[in-house]
Design an enzyme around this catalytic site. Sequence first.
Site, PDB file in Angstrom:
ATOM      1  N   CYS B  85       0.811  -1.216   0.000  1.00  0.00           N
ATOM      2  CA  CYS B  85       0.000   0.000   0.000  1.00  0.00           C
ATOM      3  C   CYS B  85       0.848   1.271   0.000  1.00  0.00           C
ATOM      4  CB  CYS B  85      -0.963  -0.007   1.172  1.00  0.00           C
ATOM      5  SG  CYS B  85      -2.078  -1.429   1.095  1.00  0.00           S
ATOM      6  N   HIS B 338      -9.265   2.753  -2.508  1.00  0.00           N
ATOM      7  CA  HIS B 338      -7.829   2.558  -2.380  1.00  0.00           C
ATOM      8  C   HIS B 338      -7.253   1.750  -3.542  1.00  0.00           C
ATOM      9  CE1 HIS B 338      -3.934   1.840  -0.816  1.00  0.00           C
ATOM     10  NE2 HIS B 338      -4.180   0.785  -0.085  1.00  0.00           N
TER      11      HIS B 338
END
Lengths: 480, 394
Positions: B85, B338
């Site tokens: 991430c 995301h």
Amino acid sequence: MSGIVAYGAYVPLGRLPRRSIQNVTGEPAAPGEKAVAGYDEDSLSMAVEAGWDCLAPLGQVSPGVVYFATTTPPYLEKQGAATLAGALDLPGAVRTADITGSLRCGSNALLAALDAVQGGVETALVAVGDCRLGAPQGAWEQVSGDGAAAFMLGGQNVLAEYLGGVSLAEDILSQWRTANDQFVRTWEERFFISKGYNRLVKKAVSSLLGRHALQPADVHRLVLYGPNPRYQMALARQLGFELDQVQDSLFATAGMAGCAGPLLMLVGALEEARPGQLILLVTFGEGCDALLFRVTEAIERFRPRRGLRGHLASRREINYHTYLKWRQIIPQEPPRRPDPGRPSAPGMWRGGKQKLAFYGSRCQECGTPQFPPQRVCVHCQAVDKMVPYRFLDRPASIVTYTVDYLTFSQDPPAVFAVLDFEGGGRMICELTDCDPQKLSIGMQVEMTFRSYYRADGIVNYYWKARPRRQEVQQNGRQGD
Amino acid sequence: MAGRGIKDRVAIVGMGCTRFGEHWDKSLEDLMVEAAYEAYASAGVEPKDIQAYWFGTCNSGFCGITLSGPLKIQYKPVTRVENFCATGTDAFRNACYAVASGAYDIVLAIGAEKLKDSGYSGLVIPHLLDDGMKPNYSAPAAFSLLAPAYFKKYGLDEKQGKEVLARIAWKNHKNGALNPRAQFRQEVSMEQILKSPVVAAPLGIMDCSGVADGAAAAVIVRAEDAHKYTDKPVYVKALSIACGPGHGSMHQDYDFTTIRETVHAARDAYQQAGITEPRRQISMAEVHDCFTPTELVIYEDLGFSERGQAWRDVLDGVFDLDGQLPVNPDGGLKSFGHPIGASGLRMLFEMFLQLRGEAGPRQIKDPVLGLTHNLGGFPWQSVASVCIVGRELG
């Protein structure tokens, strides 16, 4: 003297009250309930549990023979006994075999193990598990239950001496199942009960008692397989036994566990036995095995980890729908997540000690136990100072937990928890046999061997945690 | 030992960012072209001016040609970066280092991800060959482990705890409603959040960020060249990444109320930027609010709140758009979703707009320093990045 030196049992936590079947199918239900293996359990994982129940009190053991008996092996081609030996952390230099194909294979395995002991092997382990299915709405569905039993056979510290046995073989069709059958099939009962079960058992029992110059009244416990309690009791009477001599068939509490059934009953008999008593074990399936045991003083010195009584004491009720789901009898909508990928055979092999026997490692520099095994210490970063460290049976408690409704699971929601082991070490793992509403930080859990998931036909066994099941009740033997 | 850093040696002179969301009608290629060309235009440069590329994607492609094909990059270097991430921020970080080293004058960092084409719920990570022992928890389940531990340690009952978490989601959606590039542009009531269906107890679906497609890009030059391109460059003050050893999954002294990688990355970044009182010195932050308890512990891990006090600060509105230290002014992952490789650069895009006074209705008054934070992996083992940017040199 040779015979049984330790015994253990496993009854899954899930119990299906037979009325729950009636509520759905409308078929009249027999009384009682049956034990149902969890969605993540099978004959082999239950045999591992029973094996651990039997071996845990003995400490370090290395039987020369390990037999796994079942009519429901997880693989048709691939040995279960090797997995069993691995999960029980037994040395690799051992003779392993699967004994399968008959409702009599539990006693077959016991006899083979006794032969091995009499042939010079110091100790032999037999674990028997079964997970047979009757088709929905049929009689066998109500009768069948799931469970496992295990015995260590040997020549020292014998708690039930094997006095001798009689085996008969006859090709008679009573119940059968081909490799492609999901459910047990059966011939008309009147035929195989009269011409098979009654006749063969009578022949074997009278021959065995005659050989030892015994009357039925001399036998303290008759552990007699029966397709159901009615036939069991009727035959016992015909053999000249009083009903209070007949060991409980477990029909009302666990159901009839296939080839493991009579051996679970034998565990039940041993749990209550007194020195000097005779126990007669009789099984049936394409013939009959009758085995006679005499209980010794050593019976007082052994207790399984939980035994049959301990396992029966803890239960969790499930309903018929859950049962059908767990046994994959009704299809379910899959989660909107990818199916698990198959595990790598080299990866599983390299991690074998962790995966099967539940080993981590402990750093010799700083003393920190860690799971999974590491090369570089997570605490002090020492390199290659690790020694193997087994986490199994170390008390553990929940640090934090979650109930996951998103991930792939055969029985959603999946529950995951962080566990801290007494003496150090931590693991993040899946929980099973639990009520998600009743979890709490600090809850005590224990490890259980499970079929973790299946992918590409590979049954991927690994350990999960479950809330601690009730301990063995020590209020003990009959007459205590 | 923390690095020396490259404070004030490079600057962002242009940025681009797609709208984030369910781009059923756009491919990964479309998103990359959109973000890159917006960034070129923002910096006033042509593709031929860019000397090298850093391309962050986690799942959506492999190697540099995933980018060079769609952009028709003419035989120049493209480095593909993957750091879960933190991918977007790490692509940016490496691009900055290349400029600071003197190797290049002008480069592009771009992050892109196409997640909505999978057909599954939630984030899908490709299966790696393994030994079959890893627990198969979902991402929300992994991060939800923080909640019971935090509640217990600081004496919040389940209801209070859920309200604190909901307050974070409520705030981020309120901010996101003001942002035309956000996936979700609606305020959501506390009640809707508290009553949303449970995904990973105690988290409801409204405690989770969405899944989205998107891309964002930045043009980076040497600080001394910045004014050739723009009157309002944004200077890089600190870049930090921390990858953890998995201590928390193996050692009992980790209590699931903090994420150590964030603490280490922040400490390093603060040292590089010369920050000693983050709550006072940082004007605003974009943090990795993948799930509400993550944002809660981030406040403490970044030093915005005292240990055990973040939940009070949340209820007091400290991190609201008009609070003392606005966090996730653009709406955060909560409003954007995301797309892994793109998120870090999307966060920088908001800092870029805010520091230049171009954030429209969500403009924060006179910001000087902005912080972005990414977190990949799990609470017990992760990769965390912290990046600090500012509008002035020195």
